[in-house]
Design a protein around this motif. Structure first.
Motif, PDB file in Angstrom:
ATOM      1  N   THR A   1       5.427   9.590  -5.017  1.00  0.00           N
ATOM      2  CA  THR A   1       5.554   8.280  -5.666  1.00  0.00           C
ATOM      3  C   THR A   1       4.367   8.092  -6.596  1.00  0.00           C
ATOM      4  O   THR A   1       3.220   8.092  -6.147  1.00  0.00           O
ATOM      5  CB  THR A   1       5.577   7.150  -4.621  1.00  0.00           C
ATOM      6  N   PRO A   2       4.610   7.926  -7.906  1.00  0.00           N
ATOM      7  CA  PRO A   2       3.499   7.921  -8.857  1.00  0.00           C
ATOM      8  C   PRO A   2       2.830   6.562  -9.025  1.00  0.00           C
ATOM      9  O   PRO A   2       3.476   5.508  -8.992  1.00  0.00           O
ATOM     10  CB  PRO A   2       4.172   8.343 -10.167  1.00  0.00           C
ATOM     11  N   ILE A   3       1.527   6.609  -9.218  1.00  0.00           N
ATOM     12  CA  ILE A   3       0.724   5.458  -9.620  1.00  0.00           C
ATOM     13  C   ILE A   3       0.037   5.831 -10.927  1.00  0.00           C
ATOM     14  O   ILE A   3      -0.516   6.927 -11.052  1.00  0.00           O
ATOM     15  CB  ILE A   3      -0.342   5.112  -8.557  1.00  0.00           C
ATOM     16  N   TYR A   4       0.101   4.946 -11.905  1.00  0.00           N
ATOM     17  CA  TYR A   4      -0.514   5.230 -13.206  1.00  0.00           C
ATOM     18  C   TYR A   4      -1.443   4.082 -13.580  1.00  0.00           C
ATOM     19  O   TYR A   4      -1.051   2.909 -13.556  1.00  0.00           O
ATOM     20  CB  TYR A   4       0.546   5.399 -14.290  1.00  0.00           C
ATOM     21  N   LEU A   5      -2.682   4.415 -13.958  1.00  0.00           N
ATOM     22  CA  LEU A   5      -3.657   3.427 -14.405  1.00  0.00           C
ATOM     23  C   LEU A   5      -3.993   3.671 -15.872  1.00  0.00           C
ATOM     24  O   LEU A   5      -4.335   4.794 -16.263  1.00  0.00           O
ATOM     25  CB  LEU A   5      -4.947   3.502 -13.587  1.00  0.00           C
TER      26      LEU A   5
ATOM     27  N   SER B   1       0.846  -1.186   0.000  1.00  0.00           N
ATOM     28  CA  SER B   1       0.000   0.000   0.000  1.00  0.00           C
ATOM     29  C   SER B   1       0.883   1.238   0.000  1.00  0.00           C
ATOM     30  O   SER B   1       2.077   1.176   0.317  1.00  0.00           O
ATOM     31  CB  SER B   1      -0.940   0.014   1.207  1.00  0.00           C
ATOM     32  N   LEU B   2       0.277   2.364  -0.356  1.00  0.00           N
ATOM     33  CA  LEU B   2       0.995   3.628  -0.417  1.00  0.00           C
ATOM     34  C   LEU B   2       0.103   4.713   0.168  1.00  0.00           C
ATOM     35  O   LEU B   2      -0.990   4.967  -0.345  1.00  0.00           O
ATOM     36  CB  LEU B   2       1.360   3.959  -1.868  1.00  0.00           C
ATOM     37  N   PRO B   3       0.544   5.381   1.250  1.00  0.00           N
ATOM     38  CA  PRO B   3      -0.281   6.437   1.847  1.00  0.00           C
ATOM     39  C   PRO B   3      -0.579   7.551   0.844  1.00  0.00           C
ATOM     40  O   PRO B   3       0.267   7.907   0.019  1.00  0.00           O
ATOM     41  CB  PRO B   3       0.593   6.951   3.004  1.00  0.00           C
ATOM     42  N   LEU B   4      -1.776   8.112   0.934  1.00  0.00           N
ATOM     43  CA  LEU B   4      -2.162   9.190   0.030  1.00  0.00           C
ATOM     44  C   LEU B   4      -1.171  10.347   0.093  1.00  0.00           C
ATOM     45  O   LEU B   4      -0.886  10.982  -0.934  1.00  0.00           O
ATOM     46  CB  LEU B   4      -3.559   9.704   0.379  1.00  0.00           C
ATOM     47  N   ALA B   5      -0.638  10.634   1.282  1.00  0.00           N
ATOM     48  CA  ALA B   5       0.259  11.771   1.464  1.00  0.00           C
ATOM     49  C   ALA B   5       1.558  11.619   0.684  1.00  0.00           C
ATOM     50  O   ALA B   5       2.253  12.612   0.449  1.00  0.00           O
ATOM     51  CB  ALA B   5       0.565  11.970   2.949  1.00  0.00           C
ATOM     52  N   GLU B   6       1.894  10.399   0.284  1.00  0.00           N
ATOM     53  CA  GLU B   6       3.144  10.156  -0.436  1.00  0.00           C
ATOM     54  C   GLU B   6       2.923   9.931  -1.925  1.00  0.00           C
ATOM     55  O   GLU B   6       3.896   9.829  -2.681  1.00  0.00           O
ATOM     56  CB  GLU B   6       3.849   8.925   0.157  1.00  0.00           C
ATOM     57  N   ALA B   7       1.678   9.862  -2.352  1.00  0.00           N
ATOM     58  CA  ALA B   7       1.367   9.399  -3.705  1.00  0.00           C
ATOM     59  C   ALA B   7       0.928  10.519  -4.632  1.00  0.00           C
ATOM     60  O   ALA B   7       0.421  11.562  -4.206  1.00  0.00           O
ATOM     61  CB  ALA B   7       0.267   8.337  -3.645  1.00  0.00           C
ATOM     62  N   SER B   8       1.116  10.266  -5.921  1.00  0.00           N
ATOM     63  CA  SER B   8       0.444  11.032  -6.970  1.00  0.00           C
ATOM     64  C   SER B   8      -0.252  10.015  -7.866  1.00  0.00           C
ATOM     65  O   SER B   8       0.203   8.883  -8.017  1.00  0.00           O
ATOM     66  CB  SER B   8       1.427  11.883  -7.775  1.00  0.00           C
ATOM     67  N   LEU B   9      -1.365  10.421  -8.463  1.00  0.00           N
ATOM     68  CA  LEU B   9      -2.193   9.491  -9.218  1.00  0.00           C
ATOM     69  C   LEU B   9      -2.428  10.018 -10.625  1.00  0.00           C
ATOM     70  O   LEU B   9      -2.871  11.161 -10.800  1.00  0.00           O
ATOM     71  CB  LEU B   9      -3.529   9.281  -8.504  1.00  0.00           C
ATOM     72  N   PHE B  10      -2.146   9.164 -11.612  1.00  0.00           N
ATOM     73  CA  PHE B  10      -2.334   9.493 -13.015  1.00  0.00           C
ATOM     74  C   PHE B  10      -3.295   8.482 -13.626  1.00  0.00           C
ATOM     75  O   PHE B  10      -3.095   7.271 -13.489  1.00  0.00           O
ATOM     76  CB  PHE B  10      -0.996   9.477 -13.756  1.00  0.00           C
TER      77      PHE B  10
ATOM     78  N   GLU C   1     -14.092  -1.591 -11.509  1.00  0.00           N
ATOM     79  CA  GLU C   1     -13.137  -1.955 -10.468  1.00  0.00           C
ATOM     80  C   GLU C   1     -12.214  -0.786 -10.133  1.00  0.00           C
ATOM     81  O   GLU C   1     -11.820  -0.600  -8.983  1.00  0.00           O
ATOM     82  CB  GLU C   1     -12.307  -3.179 -10.882  1.00  0.00           C
ATOM     83  N   VAL C   2     -11.862   0.006 -11.147  1.00  0.00           N
ATOM     84  CA  VAL C   2     -11.021   1.177 -10.913  1.00  0.00           C
ATOM     85  C   VAL C   2     -11.714   2.140  -9.959  1.00  0.00           C
ATOM     86  O   VAL C   2     -11.121   2.610  -8.979  1.00  0.00           O
ATOM     87  CB  VAL C   2     -10.695   1.891 -12.244  1.00  0.00           C
ATOM     88  N   LEU C   3     -12.981   2.441 -10.224  1.00  0.00           N
ATOM     89  CA  LEU C   3     -13.709   3.376  -9.368  1.00  0.00           C
ATOM     90  C   LEU C   3     -13.880   2.816  -7.959  1.00  0.00           C
ATOM     91  O   LEU C   3     -13.766   3.567  -6.974  1.00  0.00           O
ATOM     92  CB  LEU C   3     -15.069   3.706  -9.992  1.00  0.00           C
TER      93      LEU C   3
ATOM     94  N   GLY D   1      10.148   4.373  -9.215  1.00  0.00           N
ATOM     95  CA  GLY D   1       9.773   3.642  -8.016  1.00  0.00           C
ATOM     96  C   GLY D   1       8.290   3.560  -7.780  1.00  0.00           C
ATOM     97  O   GLY D   1       7.852   3.180  -6.688  1.00  0.00           O
ATOM     98  N   GLY D   2       7.490   3.926  -8.798  1.00  0.00           N
ATOM     99  CA  GLY D   2       6.044   3.875  -8.678  1.00  0.00           C
ATOM    100  C   GLY D   2       5.460   2.586  -9.216  1.00  0.00           C
ATOM    101  O   GLY D   2       6.175   1.621  -9.486  1.00  0.00           O
ATOM    102  N   VAL D   3       4.157   2.578  -9.393  1.00  0.00           N
ATOM    103  CA  VAL D   3       3.439   1.374  -9.801  1.00  0.00           C
ATOM    104  C   VAL D   3       2.511   1.681 -10.975  1.00  0.00           C
ATOM    105  O   VAL D   3       1.719   2.627 -10.909  1.00  0.00           O
ATOM    106  CB  VAL D   3       2.606   0.803  -8.634  1.00  0.00           C
ATOM    107  N   GLY D   4       2.614   0.888 -12.015  1.00  0.00           N
ATOM    108  CA  GLY D   4       1.665   0.944 -13.114  1.00  0.00           C
ATOM    109  C   GLY D   4       0.619  -0.132 -12.943  1.00  0.00           C
ATOM    110  O   GLY D   4       0.942  -1.270 -12.573  1.00  0.00           O
ATOM    111  N   ILE D   5      -0.627   0.213 -13.192  1.00  0.00           N
ATOM    112  CA  ILE D   5      -1.738  -0.730 -13.041  1.00  0.00           C
ATOM    113  C   ILE D   5      -2.462  -0.838 -14.380  1.00  0.00           C
ATOM    114  O   ILE D   5      -3.012   0.153 -14.881  1.00  0.00           O
ATOM    115  CB  ILE D   5      -2.718  -0.280 -11.939  1.00  0.00           C
TER     116      ILE D   5
END
Length: 252
Positions: A184-188, A3-12, A228-230, A205-209
């Motif tokens: 830390t980026p997350i990309y969907l 998991s990744l806390p919201l405070a550390e994340a960015s979402l694309f 599922e994304v929503l 160091g991020g995660v692609g989904i």
């Protein structure tokens, strides 16, 4: 990373096939109150570290998302609006308009094809005529060569585009700016057009989904479809952290 806390994340987030189901025509995708509210909440909880990265124009993204997201990249990175409203655009290649006209002429002889002209690019959709794929691919490849444009393949669509930034470059640009810098980026995303962005976030160091069916990808995890994304986004906002482990199918 479970998991990744919201405070550390960015979402694309990609739009078609990720936030919204794919439709036969791009014009069939409409605003959805639940999605709009969720995006607004995500922007608040992430302190603005939210961006939509789409093949659509920024104008089209804004119409579907009802302006819920300040930071948007459009036309696969050829258009970009920063979190503070600054606009960057790559000038359209002078042959894009001619290419769109040739696509329209080609589509007249193949029922079910749809042409989408987006200033910096032109797309030939064949969701309404999947059997036309070999002819479409051959035509668009030749068109790109003769018009000096780049080919952008996608899910049941072939596009010719102005050479320039892709989705990976757009994510990289966002991450160099406030408020995304240092996160830390997350990309969907669901499509081949999202692979440069998957590679970019992985390098940071991020995660692609990946959203949709399993396939070779630079993404590390997978969700089945936009519903599922929503659901994942709503649960993550409620928990205060993005879940990246349990309930995911991890890509090989």
């Amino acid at each position: 990373m479970a998991s990744l806390p919201l405070a550390e994340a960015s979402l694309f987030l990609d739009l078609d096939g990720t936030l919204a189901p794919l439709c036969d025509s791009p014009g069939d995708v409409r605003p959805l109150a639940e999605r709009t509210s969720l995006l607004r909440l995500a922007g608040e909880r992430l302190a603005g570290r939210l961006a939509i990265v789409s093949g659509r124009t920024i104008e089209s993204v804004d119409a579907i998302s009802e302006g819920a997201c300040a930071a948007v990249a459009g036309v696969h990175g050829l258009q970009r609006r920063t979190a503070f409203g600054g606009l960057e655009t790559t000038a359209p290649h002078p042959r894009v308009e001619h290419a769109a006209a040739l696509m329209a002429a080609f589509a007249q002889g193949h029922p079910g094809l749809l042409v989408e002209h987006k200033d910096q690019s032109a797309a030939l959709h064949y969701r309404g005529a999947p059997n036309a794929e070999p002819a479409v691919m051959e035509f668009v490849q030749r068109l790109a060569e003769t018009e000096a444009l780049e080919v952008q393949p996608g899910h049941l669509v072939m596009e010719v585009r102005t050479p320039g930034p892709d989705k990976g470059a757009a994510v990289r640009a966002f991450l160099s700016e406030v408020p995304f810098r240092g996160s830390t980026p997350i990309y969907l995303g669901d499509d081949l057009t999202d692979e440069p962005a998957f590679a970019e976030v992985a390098a940071r160091g991020g995660v692609g989904i990946l959203v949709g069916r399993e396939r070779p990808t630079a993404a590390r995890a997978r969700l089945e479809d936009p519903s599922e994304v929503l659901a994942w986004l709503a649960e993550s906002l409620q928990r205060g952290a993005f879940k990246l482990g349990r309930a995911f199918s991890w890509a090989a």
